[in-house]
Design a protein around this motif. Sequence first.
Motif, PDB file in Angstrom:
ATOM      1  N   VAL A  29      -1.473   6.785   0.781  1.00  0.00           N
ATOM      2  CA  VAL A  29      -2.770   6.216   1.160  1.00  0.00           C
ATOM      3  C   VAL A  29      -2.783   5.911   2.655  1.00  0.00           C
ATOM      4  O   VAL A  29      -3.763   6.186   3.351  1.00  0.00           O
ATOM      5  CB  VAL A  29      -3.062   4.946   0.328  1.00  0.00           C
ATOM      6  CG1 VAL A  29      -4.326   4.260   0.800  1.00  0.00           C
ATOM      7  CG2 VAL A  29      -3.145   5.287  -1.148  1.00  0.00           C
ATOM      8  N   LEU A  30      -1.696   5.370   3.163  1.00  0.00           N
ATOM      9  CA  LEU A  30      -1.633   5.060   4.579  1.00  0.00           C
ATOM     10  C   LEU A  30      -1.694   6.325   5.430  1.00  0.00           C
ATOM     11  O   LEU A  30      -2.292   6.338   6.502  1.00  0.00           O
ATOM     12  CB  LEU A  30      -0.342   4.291   4.896  1.00  0.00           C
ATOM     13  CG  LEU A  30      -0.276   2.874   4.352  1.00  0.00           C
ATOM     14  CD1 LEU A  30       1.095   2.276   4.624  1.00  0.00           C
ATOM     15  CD2 LEU A  30      -1.353   2.016   4.964  1.00  0.00           C
ATOM     16  N   ARG A  31      -1.086   7.419   4.939  1.00  0.00           N
ATOM     17  CA  ARG A  31      -1.122   8.669   5.690  1.00  0.00           C
ATOM     18  C   ARG A  31      -2.521   9.255   5.738  1.00  0.00           C
ATOM     19  O   ARG A  31      -2.885   9.932   6.689  1.00  0.00           O
ATOM     20  CB  ARG A  31      -0.175   9.674   5.040  1.00  0.00           C
ATOM     21  CG  ARG A  31       0.921  10.077   5.970  1.00  0.00           C
ATOM     22  CD  ARG A  31       1.724  11.207   5.408  1.00  0.00           C
ATOM     23  NE  ARG A  31       2.920  10.664   4.786  1.00  0.00           N
ATOM     24  CZ  ARG A  31       3.460  11.106   3.674  1.00  0.00           C
ATOM     25  NH1 ARG A  31       2.938  12.103   3.041  1.00  0.00           N
ATOM     26  NH2 ARG A  31       4.534  10.547   3.199  1.00  0.00           N
ATOM     27  N   ALA A  32      -3.308   9.033   4.700  1.00  0.00           N
ATOM     28  CA  ALA A  32      -4.661   9.596   4.633  1.00  0.00           C
ATOM     29  C   ALA A  32      -5.646   8.804   5.491  1.00  0.00           C
ATOM     30  O   ALA A  32      -6.692   9.331   5.860  1.00  0.00           O
ATOM     31  CB  ALA A  32      -5.144   9.623   3.188  1.00  0.00           C
ATOM     32  N   GLN A  33      -5.320   7.574   5.825  1.00  0.00           N
ATOM     33  CA  GLN A  33      -6.228   6.763   6.630  1.00  0.00           C
ATOM     34  C   GLN A  33      -6.054   7.097   8.104  1.00  0.00           C
ATOM     35  O   GLN A  33      -4.940   7.271   8.583  1.00  0.00           O
ATOM     36  CB  GLN A  33      -5.946   5.273   6.420  1.00  0.00           C
ATOM     37  CG  GLN A  33      -6.250   4.804   5.019  1.00  0.00           C
ATOM     38  CD  GLN A  33      -5.864   3.351   4.820  1.00  0.00           C
ATOM     39  OE1 GLN A  33      -5.180   2.767   5.651  1.00  0.00           O
ATOM     40  NE2 GLN A  33      -6.299   2.775   3.719  1.00  0.00           N
ATOM     41  N   PRO A  34      -7.161   7.181   8.849  1.00  0.00           N
ATOM     42  CA  PRO A  34      -7.039   7.465  10.281  1.00  0.00           C
ATOM     43  C   PRO A  34      -6.441   6.273  11.018  1.00  0.00           C
ATOM     44  O   PRO A  34      -6.677   5.116  10.663  1.00  0.00           O
ATOM     45  CB  PRO A  34      -8.475   7.721  10.723  1.00  0.00           C
ATOM     46  CG  PRO A  34      -9.312   6.997   9.723  1.00  0.00           C
ATOM     47  CD  PRO A  34      -8.551   7.049   8.425  1.00  0.00           C
ATOM     48  N   ASP A  35      -5.687   6.559  12.036  1.00  0.00           N
ATOM     49  CA  ASP A  35      -5.085   5.516  12.860  1.00  0.00           C
ATOM     50  C   ASP A  35      -6.081   5.161  13.955  1.00  0.00           C
ATOM     51  O   ASP A  35      -6.354   5.972  14.834  1.00  0.00           O
ATOM     52  CB  ASP A  35      -3.766   5.997  13.460  1.00  0.00           C
ATOM     53  CG  ASP A  35      -3.023   4.889  14.169  1.00  0.00           C
ATOM     54  OD1 ASP A  35      -3.392   3.707  13.986  1.00  0.00           O
ATOM     55  OD2 ASP A  35      -2.080   5.201  14.906  1.00  0.00           O
ATOM     56  N   ILE A  78       0.853  -1.185   0.000  1.00  0.00           N
ATOM     57  CA  ILE A  78       0.000   0.000   0.000  1.00  0.00           C
ATOM     58  C   ILE A  78       0.892   1.239   0.000  1.00  0.00           C
ATOM     59  O   ILE A  78       1.804   1.344   0.816  1.00  0.00           O
ATOM     60  CB  ILE A  78      -0.928   0.008   1.236  1.00  0.00           C
ATOM     61  CG1 ILE A  78      -1.802  -1.242   1.239  1.00  0.00           C
ATOM     62  CG2 ILE A  78      -1.794   1.255   1.261  1.00  0.00           C
ATOM     63  CD1 ILE A  78      -2.611  -1.412   2.503  1.00  0.00           C
TER      64      ILE A  78
END
Length: 104
Positions: free
Chosen positions: A40-46, A36
Motif C-alpha cells: 500500500v505504501l508503494r502504491a501511494q505517491p510520495d 500499513i
Amino acid sequence: MNRQHWARRSGGWASLLVFLLYPPDQALALPPASEIPEEVLRAQPDLRARSPVDHQPLTADEALELQEALAARPETGSVSPEVERLIFLLRLRKGFRDLFPFLF
C-alpha cells in the motif's frame, strides 16, 4: 549413574519434546494490524519533495512551480569557441594515439 544425572539429561529432552509438540503460534510472526502494508505504501505517491537548489523541504505545489521555473530558464554554461576547439584537438590527439601508439 546417579539420579541427578538422569534428571538433568531428561530436562533437555523434555523441553525439546514440549517445543516439538506445541509449536509457537504462527500469528506471532505477522506485523501488528496498525502497521500499513508495504504494498500500500508503494502504491501511494510520495508527496515529500526537496528543492534541487538548496535542499529545503517543499510542498508538491512549490516543487511543481520550481520545476517549471527551472525548465523555462535559458541554459547557461556554454563554453567559448577556443575551449571547444581545444576539446576537439584533444579528442583528435587521443584518436591518433589509439591508432598509432608508437608515435607518441
